[in-house]
Design an enzyme around this catalytic site. Structure first.
Site, PDB file in Angstrom:
ATOM      1  N   HIS A   1     -60.719   4.632 -81.154  1.00  0.00           N
ATOM      2  CA  HIS A   1     -61.873   3.902 -80.605  1.00  0.00           C
ATOM      3  C   HIS A   1     -62.876   3.734 -81.724  1.00  0.00           C
ATOM      4  O   HIS A   1     -63.195   4.698 -82.457  1.00  0.00           O
ATOM      5  CB  HIS A   1     -62.577   4.673 -79.263  1.00  0.00           C
ATOM      6  CG  HIS A   1     -63.363   3.669 -78.586  1.00  0.00           C
ATOM      7  ND1 HIS A   1     -64.689   3.653 -78.861  1.00  0.00           N
ATOM      8  CD2 HIS A   1     -63.173   3.063 -77.508  1.00  0.00           C
ATOM      9  CE1 HIS A   1     -65.092   2.761 -78.149  1.00  0.00           C
ATOM     10  NE2 HIS A   1     -64.395   2.531 -77.218  1.00  0.00           N
TER      11      HIS A   1
ATOM     12  N   ASP B   1     -57.723   3.617 -72.020  1.00  0.00           N
ATOM     13  CA  ASP B   1     -56.546   2.867 -71.471  1.00  0.00           C
ATOM     14  C   ASP B   1     -55.418   3.645 -71.583  1.00  0.00           C
ATOM     15  O   ASP B   1     -54.279   3.144 -70.973  1.00  0.00           O
ATOM     16  CB  ASP B   1     -56.376   1.695 -72.188  1.00  0.00           C
ATOM     17  CG  ASP B   1     -57.400   0.657 -71.991  1.00  0.00           C
ATOM     18  OD1 ASP B   1     -58.046   0.684 -70.942  1.00  0.00           O
ATOM     19  OD2 ASP B   1     -58.117   0.031 -73.042  1.00  0.00           O
TER      20      ASP B   1
HETATM   21  N1  CMC Z   1     -52.405   3.953 -83.965  1.00  0.00           N
HETATM   22  C1  CMC Z   1     -52.290   3.998 -85.445  1.00  0.00           C
HETATM   23  N2  CMC Z   1     -53.371   4.235 -86.373  1.00  0.00           N
HETATM   24  C2  CMC Z   1     -54.699   3.808 -86.029  1.00  0.00           C
HETATM   25  C3  CMC Z   1     -54.896   3.340 -84.531  1.00  0.00           C
HETATM   26  C4  CMC Z   1     -53.612   3.569 -83.631  1.00  0.00           C
HETATM   27  N3  CMC Z   1     -53.878   3.320 -82.310  1.00  0.00           N
HETATM   28  N4  CMC Z   1     -56.241   2.906 -84.317  1.00  0.00           N
HETATM   29  C5  CMC Z   1     -56.731   3.228 -85.806  1.00  0.00           C
HETATM   30  N5  CMC Z   1     -55.541   3.437 -86.453  1.00  0.00           N
HETATM   31  C6  CMC Z   1     -55.905   3.672 -87.972  1.00  0.00           C
HETATM   32  C7  CMC Z   1     -56.029   2.501 -88.807  1.00  0.00           C
HETATM   33  O1  CMC Z   1     -55.009   2.066 -89.160  1.00  0.00           O
HETATM   34  C8  CMC Z   1     -57.016   2.559 -89.794  1.00  0.00           C
HETATM   35  O2  CMC Z   1     -56.522   3.398 -90.836  1.00  0.00           O
HETATM   36  P1  CMC Z   1     -56.826   3.135 -92.392  1.00  0.00           P
HETATM   37  O3  CMC Z   1     -58.179   3.574 -92.575  1.00  0.00           O
HETATM   38  O4  CMC Z   1     -55.621   4.026 -93.339  1.00  0.00           O
HETATM   39  O5  CMC Z   1     -56.568   1.575 -92.783  1.00  0.00           O
HETATM   40  C9  CMC Z   1     -58.139   3.761 -89.085  1.00  0.00           C
HETATM   41  O6  CMC Z   1     -57.206   4.309 -88.328  1.00  0.00           O
HETATM   42  C10 CMC Z   1     -59.093   3.253 -88.469  1.00  0.00           C
HETATM   43  O7  CMC Z   1     -58.810   1.952 -87.745  1.00  0.00           O
HETATM   44  P2  CMC Z   1     -59.798   0.667 -87.500  1.00  0.00           P
HETATM   45  O8  CMC Z   1     -58.667  -0.294 -87.023  1.00  0.00           O
HETATM   46  O9  CMC Z   1     -60.404   0.403 -88.844  1.00  0.00           O
HETATM   47  O10 CMC Z   1     -60.911   1.097 -86.554  1.00  0.00           O
HETATM   48  P3  CMC Z   1     -61.649   0.169 -85.506  1.00  0.00           P
HETATM   49  O11 CMC Z   1     -62.766   1.229 -85.200  1.00  0.00           O
HETATM   50  O12 CMC Z   1     -61.842  -1.048 -86.167  1.00  0.00           O
HETATM   51  O13 CMC Z   1     -60.440   0.135 -84.377  1.00  0.00           O
HETATM   52  C11 CMC Z   1     -59.684   0.254 -82.316  1.00  0.00           C
HETATM   53  C12 CMC Z   1     -60.763   0.743 -83.271  1.00  0.00           C
HETATM   54  C13 CMC Z   1     -59.542   0.694 -80.824  1.00  0.00           C
HETATM   55  C14 CMC Z   1     -59.498  -1.499 -82.207  1.00  0.00           C
HETATM   56  C15 CMC Z   1     -58.300   0.880 -82.975  1.00  0.00           C
HETATM   57  O14 CMC Z   1     -58.429   2.329 -82.765  1.00  0.00           O
HETATM   58  C16 CMC Z   1     -56.764   0.198 -82.128  1.00  0.00           C
HETATM   59  O15 CMC Z   1     -56.412  -0.719 -82.362  1.00  0.00           O
HETATM   60  N6  CMC Z   1     -56.296   0.903 -81.168  1.00  0.00           N
HETATM   61  C17 CMC Z   1     -55.303   0.641 -80.309  1.00  0.00           C
HETATM   62  C18 CMC Z   1     -55.857  -0.146 -79.269  1.00  0.00           C
HETATM   63  C19 CMC Z   1     -56.523   0.364 -78.194  1.00  0.00           C
HETATM   64  O16 CMC Z   1     -56.264   1.338 -77.576  1.00  0.00           O
HETATM   65  N7  CMC Z   1     -57.826  -0.366 -77.772  1.00  0.00           N
HETATM   66  C20 CMC Z   1     -58.401   0.092 -76.619  1.00  0.00           C
HETATM   67  C21 CMC Z   1     -59.967   0.687 -77.044  1.00  0.00           C
HETATM   68  S1  CMC Z   1     -60.645   1.188 -75.659  1.00  0.00           S
HETATM   69  C22 CMC Z   1     -60.907   0.220 -74.360  1.00  0.00           C
HETATM   70  C23 CMC Z   1     -61.594  -1.049 -74.700  1.00  0.00           C
HETATM   71  O17 CMC Z   1     -62.495  -1.083 -75.746  1.00  0.00           O
HETATM   72  O18 CMC Z   1     -61.277  -2.186 -74.288  1.00  0.00           O
END
Ligand code: CMC
Length: 428
Positions: free
Chosen positions: A306, A363
């Site tokens: 998140h 989720d």
């Molecule tokens: N599985 C594997 N690696 C992950 C995941 C994951 N679910 N989420 C983040 N990472 C890694 C990512 O690869 C990155 O690694 P590095 O620093 O080595 O590049 C690091 O963790 C930080 O991730 P980010 O994408 O820069 O973080 P963000 O804050 O931009 O993204 C997020 C947050 C929710 C989009 C992301 O964690 C994600 O894609 N999760 C899966 C989708 C999901 O479950 N979304 C629902 C969110 S809650 C409900 C809502 O908001 O609607």
């Protein structure tokens, strides 16, 4: 505002900017005069350090795993309140008295019908259309049906639009489902509660009345509460940005629905259940954990991570308990729930997830419950949209009511070509 100032040195000159303090949470540097004073912009793609507005609705402390609506903790609201009460709270700022709640629930109940002409609108969609595609279209079309609630300068019209949107969303969502499975639309029943009415409109068929199970109503109501608002997330910011131009409320909410659909946001619940089904058995979990950690593989553990929660998502805790309760009470044994629990345990002990502070989000478990209730995965994000409508309309109304409100207009760091002369096609 305190006396604290943030000092910026740019082009050899020092500039002071006020530091604003909210009621709780990080201070905010007020850089509204930055461009006028220095000719520079700030750069923050993804808004990781930018407060886009002032708001009194929802507070999140991502490190401590705290989520408050108007000051009330989400776990208390999920345990003790109802979705209608939370809706009232978010819109009006205080919990309702008994009379206020009755009046509000009655108003919402009496707006659940859709203009009959809208039924023909559905028929323009293919039967295999994703229900989120239908939701975007139908909600956007509401402005063509309810002209008497589109003047955003009139607080009364705004409130009527708010009531209509909250009330009609279950009808619209249930009709999207009915259309996709080829069953006749079911009209609302004013004897039922908001959530019971939605379940009946979704699952009842003319040949067989749907018996509304209080256990399912309770679980569904909790899911709606847990999704009702979440501060300035992508879809809420979209609603605010659309609304800042003076667009009508129905168009703004349609924009929010479109944004919510993405798999990084509301689409994650559908993606999470599809992922759990694909994993299928506990033995295959390590393979998927390895894929999630592999930088060359675009696969991510859906329902994990998140932007704001870096310790745990308080909604996920309530959701996990609700999933266990629902499966237990309904006597459903779904191997997907075992896969989810085991996947969570393995990921929580893995260095990659620990270092990156990745925890199950709201989720991760919601799909398990929704699937046990009988919803197809394509409806999951629709249910999220239904619940989040409450937050969207409350945030939209807060923004429009603010006299300091301006059209949202971010700037950019331009990296394209500098000025050059046009060449006729034969000279290129
Ligand atoms: N599985 C594997 N690696 C992950 C995941 C994951 N679910 N989420 C983040 N990472 C890694 C990512 O690869 C990155 O690694 P590095 O620093 O080595 O590049 C690091 O963790 C930080 O991730 P980010 O994408 O820069 O973080 P963000 O804050 O931009 O993204 C997020 C947050 C929710 C989009 C992301 O964690 C994600 O894609 N999760 C899966 C989708 C999901 O479950 N979304 C629902 C969110 S809650 C409900 C809502 O908001 O609607």
């Amino acid at each position: 505002m305190g006396d604290q100032k943030a000092q910026l040195t740019i082009g050899g000159a020092n500039k002071d900017y006020p530091v604003l303090s909210g009621s709780v949470g990080p201070d905010v540097i007020d850089i509204r005069k930055l461009y006028a004073e220095t000719g520079a912009f700030t750069y923050d793609p993804g808004f990781t350090s930018t407060a886009s507005c002032e708001s009194a609705l929802t507070y999140i402390d991502g490190d401590a795993g705290i989520l408050l609506h108007r000051g009330y903790p989400i776990d208390q609201l999920a345990e003790k309140s109802s979705f209608m009460e939370v809706a009232y709270l978010l819109i009006n700022g205080e919990l309702p008295t008994g009379d206020e709640l009755d009046k509000f629930s009655n108003t919402i109940t009496r707006h659940t019908m859709l203009h009959e002409q809208l039924a023909t609108f559905y028929r323009g969609f293919r039967r295999d259309a994703h229900p989120m595609a239908i939701m975007c279209g139908v909600v956007g079309a509401l402005s063509a049906f309810y002209h008497d609630s589109t003047d955003i300068a009139d607080p009364l019209q705004r409130m009527i639009a708010i009531h209509r949107l909250i009330a009609k969303m279950p009808t619209i969502a249930a009709m999207a489902y009915k259309y996709s499975v080829g069953q006749p639309f079911v009209y609302p029943n004013n004897d039922l509660s908001y959530t019971a009415n939605f379940l009946r409109m979704t699952f009842s068929v003319p040949a067989e009345e749907y018996v509304v199970d209080p256990i399912i109503v309770d679980a569904m109501d909790k899911i709606f509460i847990l999704h009702a608002d979440h501060e300035q997330n992508a879809s809420t910011s979209t609603v605010r940005l659309a609304g800042s131009s003076g667009a009508n409320p129905f168009a703004c909410i349609a924009a929010g629905i479109a944004c919510l659909w993405g798999p990084a946001h509301g689409g994650a619940n559908e993606a999470a259940l599809n992922m759990l089904r694909e994993i299928g058995t506990v033995e295959k979990i390590p393979e998927y954990i390895a894929r999630a950690k592999n930088k060359d593989d675009p696969f991510r553990l859906m329902g994990f991570g998140h932007r704001v929660y870096k310790n745990f998502d308080p909604r996920a805790k309530v959701m996990q308990k609700t999933a266990a309760d629902v499966l237990n009470k309904l006597g459903v044994t779904d191997p997907i729930f075992d896969v989810a629990r085991e996947l969570e345990q393995i990921a929580l002990k893995d260095d990659y997830f620990i270092e990156k502070k990745l925890y199950p989000n709201v989720d991760f478990y919601s799909g398990v419950i929704l699937s046990a209730i009988g919803f197809p995965t394509s409806m999951f994000t629709v249910l999220f949209a239904l619940a989040r409508t409450v937050g969207w309309v409350a945030q939209w109304n807060e923004m429009i009511s603010d006299p300091a409100q301006k059209i949202g207009r971010p700037r950019q760091l331009y990296v394209g070509p500098t000025q050059r002369d046009y060449l006729p096609v034969g000279d290129r």
